[in-house]
Design an enzyme around this catalytic site. Sequence first.
Site, short mmCIF file in Angstrom:
data_model
loop_
_atom_site.label_atom_id
_atom_site.label_comp_id
_atom_site.label_asym_id
_atom_site.label_seq_id
_atom_site.Cartn_x
_atom_site.Cartn_y
_atom_site.Cartn_z
N ARG A 33 -36.24 9.92 4.20
CA ARG A 33 -36.93 8.63 4.30
C ARG A 33 -35.92 7.52 4.61
O ARG A 33 -34.83 7.50 4.02
CB ARG A 33 -37.62 8.31 2.96
N ARG A 92 -47.04 -2.31 -9.65
CA ARG A 92 -45.60 -2.50 -9.61
C ARG A 92 -45.20 -3.93 -9.92
O ARG A 92 -44.01 -4.23 -9.92
CB ARG A 92 -45.12 -2.17 -8.20
N ARG A 99 -32.84 13.89 -1.40
CA ARG A 99 -34.27 14.16 -1.17
C ARG A 99 -34.59 14.37 0.32
O ARG A 99 -34.09 13.66 1.19
CB ARG A 99 -35.11 12.99 -1.68
N LYS A 122 -42.04 10.51 -10.17
CA LYS A 122 -43.47 10.16 -10.22
C LYS A 122 -44.27 11.01 -9.23
O LYS A 122 -45.29 11.59 -9.58
CB LYS A 122 -43.68 8.67 -9.87
N ARG A 129 -34.02 -0.96 -3.90
CA ARG A 129 -35.26 -0.51 -4.57
C ARG A 129 -35.07 -0.52 -6.09
O ARG A 129 -35.98 -0.88 -6.83
CB ARG A 129 -35.64 0.89 -4.07
P1 AP5 Z 1 -39.86 11.97 -6.50
O1 AP5 Z 1 -40.88 12.77 -7.23
O2 AP5 Z 1 -40.02 11.78 -5.04
O3 AP5 Z 1 -39.62 10.56 -7.24
P2 AP5 Z 1 -40.48 9.24 -7.21
O4 AP5 Z 1 -40.39 8.64 -8.57
O5 AP5 Z 1 -41.85 9.50 -6.68
O6 AP5 Z 1 -39.58 8.41 -6.22
P3 AP5 Z 1 -39.96 7.51 -4.96
O7 AP5 Z 1 -38.66 7.22 -4.29
O8 AP5 Z 1 -41.01 8.15 -4.09
O9 AP5 Z 1 -40.52 6.27 -5.66
P4 AP5 Z 1 -40.57 4.88 -5.13
O10 AP5 Z 1 -41.29 4.24 -6.24
O11 AP5 Z 1 -39.29 4.26 -4.74
O12 AP5 Z 1 -41.31 5.07 -3.71
P5 AP5 Z 1 -42.81 4.84 -3.24
O13 AP5 Z 1 -43.11 5.87 -2.24
O14 AP5 Z 1 -43.73 4.64 -4.37
O15 AP5 Z 1 -38.45 12.64 -6.82
C1 AP5 Z 1 -37.26 12.15 -6.20
C2 AP5 Z 1 -36.35 13.35 -5.86
O16 AP5 Z 1 -35.95 13.98 -7.08
C3 AP5 Z 1 -37.03 14.44 -5.02
O17 AP5 Z 1 -36.07 15.01 -4.15
C4 AP5 Z 1 -37.49 15.47 -6.06
O18 AP5 Z 1 -37.57 16.78 -5.52
C5 AP5 Z 1 -36.40 15.35 -7.12
N1 AP5 Z 1 -36.88 15.58 -8.47
C6 AP5 Z 1 -38.09 15.22 -8.99
N2 AP5 Z 1 -38.17 15.60 -10.29
C7 AP5 Z 1 -36.97 16.18 -10.61
C8 AP5 Z 1 -36.42 16.76 -11.79
N3 AP5 Z 1 -37.13 16.84 -12.92
N4 AP5 Z 1 -35.15 17.25 -11.74
C9 AP5 Z 1 -34.42 17.18 -10.60
N5 AP5 Z 1 -34.89 16.64 -9.43
C10 AP5 Z 1 -36.15 16.16 -9.43
O19 AP5 Z 1 -42.70 3.41 -2.52
C11 AP5 Z 1 -41.97 3.26 -1.33
C12 AP5 Z 1 -42.08 1.81 -0.85
O20 AP5 Z 1 -43.48 1.51 -0.58
C13 AP5 Z 1 -41.65 0.74 -1.85
O21 AP5 Z 1 -40.25 0.52 -1.81
C14 AP5 Z 1 -42.45 -0.46 -1.34
O22 AP5 Z 1 -41.88 -1.01 -0.17
C15 AP5 Z 1 -43.77 0.16 -0.95
N6 AP5 Z 1 -44.72 0.18 -2.07
C16 AP5 Z 1 -45.29 1.30 -2.63
N7 AP5 Z 1 -46.10 0.97 -3.63
C17 AP5 Z 1 -46.05 -0.38 -3.72
C18 AP5 Z 1 -46.67 -1.32 -4.59
N8 AP5 Z 1 -47.50 -0.92 -5.57
N9 AP5 Z 1 -46.39 -2.64 -4.40
C19 AP5 Z 1 -45.58 -3.05 -3.42
N10 AP5 Z 1 -44.94 -2.21 -2.57
C20 AP5 Z 1 -45.19 -0.89 -2.72
#
Ligand code: AP5
Length: 224
Positions: A161, A89, A128, A14, A172
């Site tokens: 992270r 979410r 990552r 994402k 997660r």
């Molecule tokens: P990346 O692009 O970072 O993936 P992502 O889907 O963004 O993964 P996240 O781990 O950031 O999502 P998340 O939803 O757990 O975390 P968030 O920060 O939103 O890609 C991942 C890896 O793969 C990278 O190394 C990248 O280079 C690689 N990659 C990407 N595309 C690729 C491809 N095509 N091929 C190969 N490799 C690839 O949330 C974190 C925390 O914040 C949550 O756990 C929660 O505590 C809180 N939070 C955030 N939003 C909310 C909400 N709305 N409600 C409640 N709590 C929330």
Amino acid sequence: MLNLIFLGPPGAGKGTQAHRLAARFNIPQLSTGDILRKAVADGTPLGKQAKGLMDAGKLVPDELVNGIVEEALQDKAAQRGFLLDGFPRTVAQATAFDEMLARLGRRIDFVICLQVPVETLVARLSGRATCPVCQTPYHPLSNPPKRPGICDNDGAALIVRPDDAPDRVRQRLAEFENKTAVLSGYYKARGLLRGVDGVGSPDEVEGRILAVLRDRVTQGPANP
Ligand code: AP5
């Protein structure tokens, strides 16, 4: 105007894809995860409330993230459109978001749901490295930085992270299955959901998303 939501489990890409499309279309990427991580790093009251839950791989309360998004949507840059990454979410967040959009006279164009098998998610997250300043995610195989361990954008030292530890990744993924996966049905019922295969290089995945957006152009704008 382009208003998109990126939906998908942790590691689906994402952030990677929202970052690319934000640059391509010159509209802001609104990542609730990035905003919360900045609040944690700055030690704000919001960050203090969120830190323990985030580090444990649990969702933070709906009221906190709803407030963050409502504020971000009122920013001048977001008047041109938005790419929401990591929000909504939960069903409560999705319904609160519908109410926010109605108040602002805005609509969602598409919800892009990135589909990636769980073993690939785990492999991506275990490799990552993230820039603590601009939050760009890197991976040694698919998206390496030009200089190892250093962010291409701002020269900051990359970090792992805390919630990318294997037990937090499992937590997660469970949070996603229990609270977020249901949103596919929520948006499918409104005709907004577009499933996109998230396996392949970041360029290939971006090409598939752009193909969905081209459909929007041929069908006519949903947000005139
Ligand atoms: P990346 O692009 O970072 O993936 P992502 O889907 O963004 O993964 P996240 O781990 O950031 O999502 P998340 O939803 O757990 O975390 P968030 O920060 O939103 O890609 C991942 C890896 O793969 C990278 O190394 C990248 O280079 C690689 N990659 C990407 N595309 C690729 C491809 N095509 N091929 C190969 N490799 C690839 O949330 C974190 C925390 O914040 C949550 O756990 C929660 O505590 C809180 N939070 C955030 N939003 C909310 C909400 N709305 N409600 C409640 N709590 C929330």
